[in-house]
Scaffold this motif. Structure first.
Motif, PDB file in Angstrom:
ATOM      1  N   VAL A  32      52.455  41.677  -0.378  1.00  0.00           N
ATOM      2  CA  VAL A  32      52.819  42.798  -1.230  1.00  0.00           C
ATOM      3  C   VAL A  32      51.507  43.259  -1.830  1.00  0.00           C
ATOM      4  CG1 VAL A  32      54.156  43.572  -3.214  1.00  0.00           C
ATOM      5  CG2 VAL A  32      55.095  41.837  -1.681  1.00  0.00           C
ATOM      6  N   ASP A  33      50.953  44.290  -1.247  1.00  0.00           N
ATOM      7  CA  ASP A  33      49.558  44.633  -1.507  1.00  0.00           C
ATOM      8  C   ASP A  33      49.389  46.139  -1.707  1.00  0.00           C
ATOM      9  OD1 ASP A  33      46.745  44.488  -1.658  1.00  0.00           O
ATOM     10  OD2 ASP A  33      46.554  44.758   0.510  1.00  0.00           O
ATOM     11  N   PRO A  34      49.761  46.660  -2.861  1.00  0.00           N
ATOM     12  CA  PRO A  34      49.608  48.098  -3.087  1.00  0.00           C
ATOM     13  C   PRO A  34      48.170  48.569  -2.996  1.00  0.00           C
ATOM     14  CG  PRO A  34      50.180  46.960  -5.116  1.00  0.00           C
ATOM     15  CD  PRO A  34      50.373  45.978  -4.018  1.00  0.00           C
ATOM     16  N   HIS A  35      47.227  47.690  -3.295  1.00  0.00           N
ATOM     17  CA  HIS A  35      45.832  48.098  -3.170  1.00  0.00           C
ATOM     18  C   HIS A  35      45.478  48.383  -1.715  1.00  0.00           C
ATOM     19  CE1 HIS A  35      41.766  48.707  -4.433  1.00  0.00           C
ATOM     20  NE2 HIS A  35      41.308  47.767  -3.640  1.00  0.00           N
ATOM     21  N   GLY A  36      46.176  47.722  -0.790  1.00  0.00           N
ATOM     22  CA  GLY A  36      45.963  48.008   0.617  1.00  0.00           C
ATOM     23  C   GLY A  36      46.288  49.445   0.969  1.00  0.00           C
ATOM     24  N   LEU A  37      47.314  50.007   0.340  1.00  0.00           N
ATOM     25  CA  LEU A  37      47.631  51.418   0.548  1.00  0.00           C
ATOM     26  C   LEU A  37      46.527  52.299  -0.030  1.00  0.00           C
ATOM     27  CD1 LEU A  37      49.393  53.739   1.427  1.00  0.00           C
ATOM     28  CD2 LEU A  37      50.827  53.372  -0.597  1.00  0.00           C
ATOM     29  N   GLU A  38      46.030  51.935  -1.188  1.00  0.00           N
ATOM     30  CA  GLU A  38      44.889  52.668  -1.756  1.00  0.00           C
ATOM     31  C   GLU A  38      43.695  52.658  -0.798  1.00  0.00           C
ATOM     32  OE1 GLU A  38      43.710  52.318  -5.962  1.00  0.00           O
ATOM     33  OE2 GLU A  38      45.243  50.751  -6.054  1.00  0.00           O
ATOM     34  N   LEU A  39      43.400  51.483  -0.250  1.00  0.00           N
ATOM     35  CA  LEU A  39      42.260  51.372   0.655  1.00  0.00           C
ATOM     36  C   LEU A  39      42.480  52.168   1.942  1.00  0.00           C
ATOM     37  CD1 LEU A  39      41.424  47.582   0.217  1.00  0.00           C
ATOM     38  CD2 LEU A  39      40.136  49.532  -0.683  1.00  0.00           C
ATOM     39  N   THR A  40      43.713  52.203   2.404  1.00  0.00           N
ATOM     40  CA  THR A  40      44.030  53.011   3.582  1.00  0.00           C
ATOM     41  C   THR A  40      43.731  54.476   3.322  1.00  0.00           C
ATOM     42  OG1 THR A  40      45.786  51.453   4.219  1.00  0.00           O
ATOM     43  CG2 THR A  40      45.864  53.655   5.198  1.00  0.00           C
ATOM     44  N   LEU A  41      44.165  54.987   2.179  1.00  0.00           N
ATOM     45  CA  LEU A  41      43.926  56.382   1.824  1.00  0.00           C
ATOM     46  C   LEU A  41      42.430  56.666   1.658  1.00  0.00           C
ATOM     47  CD1 LEU A  41      46.890  56.734  -0.693  1.00  0.00           C
ATOM     48  CD2 LEU A  41      46.696  57.921   1.506  1.00  0.00           C
ATOM     49  N   GLU A  42      41.714  55.712   1.063  1.00  0.00           N
ATOM     50  CA  GLU A  42      40.261  55.884   0.916  1.00  0.00           C
ATOM     51  C   GLU A  42      39.575  55.906   2.280  1.00  0.00           C
ATOM     52  OE1 GLU A  42      38.627  52.891  -1.601  1.00  0.00           O
ATOM     53  OE2 GLU A  42      39.907  53.396  -3.321  1.00  0.00           O
ATOM     54  N   TYR A  43      40.018  55.037   3.168  1.00  0.00           N
ATOM     55  CA  TYR A  43      39.446  54.981   4.515  1.00  0.00           C
ATOM     56  C   TYR A  43      39.629  56.314   5.234  1.00  0.00           C
ATOM     57  CZ  TYR A  43      38.863  53.488   9.390  1.00  0.00           C
ATOM     58  OH  TYR A  43      38.473  53.372  10.700  1.00  0.00           O
ATOM     59  N   PHE A  44      40.834  56.867   5.160  1.00  0.00           N
ATOM     60  CA  PHE A  44      41.094  58.150   5.798  1.00  0.00           C
ATOM     61  C   PHE A  44      40.224  59.254   5.210  1.00  0.00           C
ATOM     62  CE2 PHE A  44      45.695  56.766   6.839  1.00  0.00           C
ATOM     63  CZ  PHE A  44      45.244  56.108   7.970  1.00  0.00           C
ATOM     64  N   GLN A  45      40.069  59.240   3.900  1.00  0.00           N
ATOM     65  CA  GLN A  45      39.251  60.268   3.256  1.00  0.00           C
ATOM     66  C   GLN A  45      37.797  60.160   3.697  1.00  0.00           C
ATOM     67  OE1 GLN A  45      39.495  60.229  -1.020  1.00  0.00           O
ATOM     68  NE2 GLN A  45      38.670  62.285  -1.224  1.00  0.00           N
ATOM     69  N   ASP A  46      37.288  58.937   3.754  1.00  0.00           N
ATOM     70  CA  ASP A  46      35.900  58.739   4.176  1.00  0.00           C
ATOM     71  C   ASP A  46      35.691  59.099   5.644  1.00  0.00           C
ATOM     72  OD1 ASP A  46      35.317  57.852   1.647  1.00  0.00           O
ATOM     73  OD2 ASP A  46      35.414  55.720   2.158  1.00  0.00           O
ATOM     74  N   LYS A  47      36.687  58.784   6.479  1.00  0.00           N
ATOM     75  CA  LYS A  47      36.544  58.935   7.921  1.00  0.00           C
ATOM     76  C   LYS A  47      36.906  60.340   8.413  1.00  0.00           C
ATOM     77  CE  LYS A  47      35.911  56.175  11.665  1.00  0.00           C
ATOM     78  NZ  LYS A  47      34.838  55.192  11.842  1.00  0.00           N
ATOM     79  N   TYR A  48      37.896  60.958   7.760  1.00  0.00           N
ATOM     80  CA  TYR A  48      38.452  62.192   8.307  1.00  0.00           C
ATOM     81  C   TYR A  48      38.503  63.360   7.313  1.00  0.00           C
ATOM     82  CZ  TYR A  48      39.876  58.900  11.893  1.00  0.00           C
ATOM     83  OH  TYR A  48      39.873  57.931  12.869  1.00  0.00           O
ATOM     84  N   GLY A  49      37.993  63.159   6.122  1.00  0.00           N
ATOM     85  CA  GLY A  49      37.984  64.239   5.149  1.00  0.00           C
ATOM     86  C   GLY A  49      39.174  64.157   4.208  1.00  0.00           C
ATOM     87  N   ASN A  50      39.293  65.126   3.363  1.00  0.00           N
ATOM     88  CA  ASN A  50      40.314  65.111   2.307  1.00  0.00           C
ATOM     89  C   ASN A  50      41.645  65.631   2.841  1.00  0.00           C
ATOM     90  OD1 ASN A  50      41.329  64.648  -0.242  1.00  0.00           O
ATOM     91  ND2 ASN A  50      40.823  66.707  -0.962  1.00  0.00           N
ATOM     92  N   LEU A  51      42.366  64.785   3.549  1.00  0.00           N
ATOM     93  CA  LEU A  51      43.646  65.162   4.142  1.00  0.00           C
ATOM     94  C   LEU A  51      44.756  65.090   3.096  1.00  0.00           C
ATOM     95  CD1 LEU A  51      43.442  63.087   7.456  1.00  0.00           C
ATOM     96  CD2 LEU A  51      42.461  65.332   6.957  1.00  0.00           C
ATOM     97  N   THR A  52      45.826  65.809   3.368  1.00  0.00           N
ATOM     98  CA  THR A  52      47.018  65.774   2.525  1.00  0.00           C
ATOM     99  C   THR A  52      48.002  64.768   3.106  1.00  0.00           C
ATOM    100  OG1 THR A  52      46.780  68.065   1.811  1.00  0.00           O
ATOM    101  CG2 THR A  52      48.980  67.111   1.676  1.00  0.00           C
ATOM    102  N   PHE A  53      48.563  63.911   2.246  1.00  0.00           N
ATOM    103  CA  PHE A  53      49.455  62.846   2.701  1.00  0.00           C
ATOM    104  C   PHE A  53      50.796  62.883   1.986  1.00  0.00           C
ATOM    105  CE2 PHE A  53      45.168  61.182   3.359  1.00  0.00           C
ATOM    106  CZ  PHE A  53      45.239  60.774   4.686  1.00  0.00           C
ATOM    107  N   TYR A  54      51.811  62.449   2.696  1.00  0.00           N
ATOM    108  CA  TYR A  54      53.109  62.099   2.116  1.00  0.00           C
ATOM    109  C   TYR A  54      53.410  60.661   2.542  1.00  0.00           C
ATOM    110  CZ  TYR A  54      54.046  66.994   1.015  1.00  0.00           C
ATOM    111  OH  TYR A  54      53.989  68.269   0.495  1.00  0.00           O
ATOM    112  N   ILE A  55      53.777  59.815   1.592  1.00  0.00           N
ATOM    113  CA  ILE A  55      54.228  58.466   1.928  1.00  0.00           C
ATOM    114  C   ILE A  55      55.699  58.602   2.313  1.00  0.00           C
ATOM    115  CG2 ILE A  55      54.382  56.069   1.196  1.00  0.00           C
ATOM    116  CD1 ILE A  55      51.527  57.350   1.182  1.00  0.00           C
ATOM    117  N   GLN A  56      55.977  58.538   3.608  1.00  0.00           N
ATOM    118  CA  GLN A  56      57.315  58.855   4.095  1.00  0.00           C
ATOM    119  C   GLN A  56      58.207  57.630   4.254  1.00  0.00           C
ATOM    120  OE1 GLN A  56      56.221  61.284   7.584  1.00  0.00           O
ATOM    121  NE2 GLN A  56      56.905  63.065   6.429  1.00  0.00           N
ATOM    122  N   GLU A  57      57.614  56.460   4.272  1.00  0.00           N
ATOM    123  CA  GLU A  57      58.400  55.224   4.231  1.00  0.00           C
ATOM    124  C   GLU A  57      57.616  54.161   3.499  1.00  0.00           C
ATOM    125  OE1 GLU A  57      59.950  53.581   7.835  1.00  0.00           O
ATOM    126  OE2 GLU A  57      60.757  55.503   8.537  1.00  0.00           O
TER     127      GLU A  57
END
Length: 512
Positions: free
Chosen positions: A381-406
């Motif tokens: 149960v690692d909410p920080h992992g979701l934070e790190l995922t979003l940071e990774y995407f931002q660093d790798k692919y730019g400032n994308l828009t996200f919806y947490i769908q599940e």
């Protein structure tokens, strides 16, 4: 053994320290989220609707799977949560809980039973009634076009997603949805989790349409695990891009909606700080995320994938590359947990030429020497992992828009007093707020799931719902769990949530 214990201690301590920057109690309410942010919950057509042989619906590849001897749970979605007959009362339940959004999937085989051509009037009426009820209650509609509901007739005719013919048929199906529902639906997702469906449907054969080949999968009658996962994703990306192009050219100006694609994600930590584990983790991220996002942002697959997969990875023509690039307004994420990644030297000879992105266990290397990566099955149960995922995407692919769908928690006992689910949801919602405050562009959150339904893994024995369903009775009685009341209080009453800073990660190494 001593080395094993040291690795576990290091990894656990490192993961727990990731939130060390939080030094005080986190306190927030619904009102702390940005304007326009929507909280909701979701279902999926086959898992929720039931009425599998009613109202003109034809069999999908999911029906074929659940009625075969390959179904390990021995249960089907023939009745499921009976949402086909009970959707009106279910929308009222959504209203009572205070859901701001509802994410559901449309069954292709219910709307267009032949896969192409004539629209089923009863299927059309069902979705129109559902959409109208949601509009009446002021609930935002998040519609998904595909989640393993491929009409079996198209699978039989040309192999479904492994054939480029699927691109035209999927685009035509999407066109019907935009034309019939787009005046009330302004939030579209083309497909859920193509990166996960490739592994489950075409590599190990654990999901419909159960394609695999020895020794990479078992209990399959057709398939080629070496190439079909890559074909599935390639045609999925092209069908998605074709659909986005259609929407933007024909519908967007009048309907003013948005359209995107969904990814399955989990954050990956290296099991140790050794270079080989760190490199393995980066390869795993490339295959898990970059496989989908790199073409959508840059127009081609990652170079790492090209080196490892070689000829097995299809190529985009210049036209296709242009079509795929930026073919999204948002990226939806299905995110539940985190895991550890380790270098995997014990590769079986011959297995290296198989599909490289087996998402559950292996990220296989090339014959030349690139080691593969193994995702270890520790549960977090690692909410920080979701934070790190979003940071990774931002660093790798730019400032994308996200919806947490599940995002959700599945209990096995079905209790109404589901304190563990409340604990889980509280922590992940807090993690999303922290990510937003750190610059992530997240605009919505959907609990999986709105109510108990037929689950892909677990059948009716796994309970993810905010609302319990009594599957043992013909009535299929609905009962809101304690988590539904908690969620309602948060959404309708702006209830205050307080969390201590050491709440963030629980790790089980029992299987590592």
């Amino acid at each position: 053994m001593a080395r094993h214990i040291q690795l576990i201690f290091f990894s656990a301590a490192w993961a727990l320290l990731l939130w060390a920057q939080c030094v005080s109690t986190l306190r927030f309410t619904r009102g702390d989220f940005p304007d326009g942010f929507a909280f909701g919950a979701g279902t999926a057509a086959y898992q929720y609707e039931g009425a599998a042989a009613e109202g003109g619906r034809s069999p999908s590849i999911w029906d074929t799977y659940t009625h075969s001897d390959r179904n390990m749970y021995g249960e089907t979605g023939d009745i499921a949560s009976d949402g086909y007959h009970k959707c009106k009362q279910d929308v009222k339940l959504m209203r009572d809980i205070g859901l701001e959004a509802y994410r559901f999937t449309i069954s292709w085989s219910r709307l267009i039973p032949g896969g192409r051509g004539a629209v089923n009037p009863k299927g059309l009426q069902f979705y129109n009634n559902l959409i109208n009820d949601l509009v009446k209650e002021g609930i935002q509609i998040n519609a998904v076009l595909y989640h393993m509901d491929l009409p079996q007739i198209l699978e039989d005719e040309y192999g479904g997603w492994i054939s480029p013919k699927i691109i035209e048929d999927f685009t035509a199906y999407a066109n019907v949805c935009f034309h019939e529902f787009g005046d009330r639906v302004a939030h579209w997702t083309t497909m859920l989790e193509p990166n996960a469906l490739a592994q489950g449907g075409y590599d190990n054969g654990g999901l419909p349409p159960n394609h695999c080949s020895y020794p990479f999968g078992s209990n399959c009658t057709v398939g080629n695990s070496t190439i079909e996962p890559y074909l599935f994703v390639h045609h999925s990306l092209l069908a998605h891009a074709s659909t986005v192009s259609l929407y933007r050219q024909k519908y967007k100006a009048a309907q003013k909606g948005i359209i995107g694609l969904n990814l399955y994600t989990m954050w990956l930590y290296p099991f140790t700080d050794c270079k080989i584990d760190i490199e393995a983790t980066e390869r795993a991220k490339t295959f898990l995320y970059g496989w989908i996002l790199h073409p959508l942002v840059f127009g081609d697959y990652p170079e790492t994938m090209r080196k490892i997969a070689g000829f097995r990875l299809p190529s985009f023509s210049s036209y296709e590359s242009e079509l795929v690039t930026h073919a999204f307004d948002f990226i939806g994420l299905n995110h539940y947990t985190s895991s550890y990644t380790s270098n995997r030297p014990d590769t079986i000879e011959g297995r290296l030429q198989d599909f490289t992105a087996d998402l559950a266990t292996l990220f296989r290397g090339t014959k030349d020497a690139t080691p593969s990566a193994k995702i270890l099955p520790g549960k977090m149960v690692d909410p920080h992992g979701l934070e790190l995922t979003l940071e990774y995407f931002q660093d790798k692919y730019g400032n994308l828009t996200f919806y947490i769908q599940e995002n959700g928690y599945g209990g096995s006992d079905g209790t109404l007093n589901d304190l563990e689910r409340i604990d889980y949801l509280t922590k992940y919602i807090a993690g999303i707020l922290k990510a937003i405050r750190n610059g992530a562009d997240v605009r919505g959150y959907s609990v999986w799931s709105f109510m108990d339904q037929y689950e892909i893994f677990g059948g009716f024995k796994t309970h993810y719902g905010l609302v319990a369903v009594d599957f043992d009775t013909e009535e299929q009685r609905r009962q809101p769990r304690r988590s539904a009341h908690w969620y309602s209080d948060f959404l309708k009453n702006n209830a205050v949530i307080e969390l201590e800073c050491d709440f963030t990660t629980k790790i089980s190494h029992s299987q590592i």
